[in-house]
Every structure is written in structure tokens, then in C-alpha cells.
Write a protein that holds these residues in place. Structure first.
Motif, mmCIF file in Angstrom:
data_model
loop_
_atom_site.group_PDB
_atom_site.id
_atom_site.type_symbol
_atom_site.label_atom_id
_atom_site.label_comp_id
_atom_site.label_asym_id
_atom_site.label_seq_id
_atom_site.Cartn_x
_atom_site.Cartn_y
_atom_site.Cartn_z
ATOM 1 N N HIS A 13 0.860 -1.330 -0.076
ATOM 2 C CA HIS A 13 0.111 -0.064 -0.081
ATOM 3 C C HIS A 13 0.720 1.288 0.047
ATOM 4 O O HIS A 13 0.420 2.240 -0.442
ATOM 5 C CB HIS A 13 -0.963 0.107 1.024
ATOM 6 C CG HIS A 13 -2.249 -1.146 0.684
ATOM 7 N ND1 HIS A 13 -3.157 -0.545 -0.082
ATOM 8 C CD2 HIS A 13 -2.303 -2.493 1.064
ATOM 9 C CE1 HIS A 13 -3.861 -1.787 -0.288
ATOM 10 N NE2 HIS A 13 -3.459 -2.527 0.449
ATOM 11 N N SER A 25 -3.238 5.308 0.224
ATOM 12 C CA SER A 25 -3.827 3.735 -0.213
ATOM 13 C C SER A 25 -4.280 3.450 0.910
ATOM 14 O O SER A 25 -3.453 3.585 2.094
ATOM 15 C CB SER A 25 -3.008 3.087 -0.991
ATOM 16 O OG SER A 25 -3.335 1.917 -1.064
ATOM 17 N N VAL A 27 -6.496 -0.074 2.893
ATOM 18 C CA VAL A 27 -7.311 -1.318 2.960
ATOM 19 C C VAL A 27 -7.904 -1.762 4.242
ATOM 20 O O VAL A 27 -7.162 -1.452 5.466
ATOM 21 C CB VAL A 27 -6.079 -2.693 2.597
ATOM 22 C CG1 VAL A 27 -5.080 -2.723 3.747
ATOM 23 C CG2 VAL A 27 -6.869 -3.784 2.342
ATOM 24 N N ASN A 40 -8.311 -0.368 9.940
ATOM 25 C CA ASN A 40 -7.721 -0.178 8.467
ATOM 26 C C ASN A 40 -6.261 0.258 8.572
ATOM 27 O O ASN A 40 -5.869 0.954 9.520
ATOM 28 C CB ASN A 40 -8.457 1.038 7.953
ATOM 29 C CG ASN A 40 -10.062 0.669 7.620
ATOM 30 O OD1 ASN A 40 -10.275 0.021 6.803
ATOM 31 N ND2 ASN A 40 -10.917 1.329 8.568
#
Length: 109
Positions: A13, A25, A27, A40
Motif C-alpha cells: 500500500h 492507499s 485497506v 484499517n
């Protein structure tokens, strides 16, 4: 149940953040918007920021890599890799001083 490789996710990321126009970025690691607990991973290239926003519930921020500046209200603190902070229930934001990766954990009431 399989463990997450945070080192690999952070590298992946961070590479995506460096290529992204907004310098970020992220996830989902755990949970979703309907879960009580969410985590996250957020990668930011140096200079990228998460603009001021309200706290969605009890939350912590863990810096995995790099250095960030976190601010809430009138307070500002520099956080390095390995630092963990409880996010106060006020408007807050952060800026990556170097390429950085953080884990945001939120527990909704």
C-alpha cells in the motif's frame, strides 16, 4: 483463520500511495462499517494528509512505519514508528512527515 502479513501489506500500500494522485492507499483489515470494531491500514506518501474530520467512535492510531504529525483541537504531536495514540473525541487530522503507514482501529458504540 489466517494471519495478516502487515509488513507485506504496508509495502504494497505504500507503493500504491506513492503512485496515487492523493498520496494515499488503504485497506480494511478487520470489520466493516456495520461492525463494532474496524481496523484499517492506511499508507501515505510524505506530505499527504487526512484532513480534519470528526471522530467516529473510540479509536486508536498505531504508526507502523515513518513519522506523522497528528493534531486534535489545539494539540499537535509527532508520532514515529511504534507509537500508539488514543484518538480524542474531537476533530482531528494528520500529515505524513515521511512516507508512513498507520493502523486505525475504531470501536463504534
Amino acid at each position: 483463520m489466517e494471519p495478516l502479513d502487515l509488513t507485506a501489506l504496508a509495502a504494497e500500500h505504500l507503493a500504491e500511495a506513492r503512485a496515487a494522485s492523493n498520496g494515499r492507499s488503504s485497506v480494511k483489515l478487520v470489520g466493516d462499517h456495520s461492525a463494532l470494531l474496524r481496523e484499517n491500514l492506511i499508507a501515505l506518501k510524505a506530505g499527504a494528509a487526512l484532513q480534519d474530520h470528526e471522530s467516529p467512535g473510540e479509536a486508536t492510531l498505531l504508526v507502523l512505519e515513518g513519522q506523522i504529525e497528528f493534531h486534535a483541537g489545539d494539540e499537535t504531536v509527532m508520532l514515529d514508528a511504534g507509537h500508539l495514540i488514543e484518538i480524542p473525541p474531537t476533530r482531528h487530522g494528520l500529515t505524513a512527515l515521511t512516507d508512513a503507514v498507520v493502523i486505525l482501529a475504531v470501536a463504534k458504540a
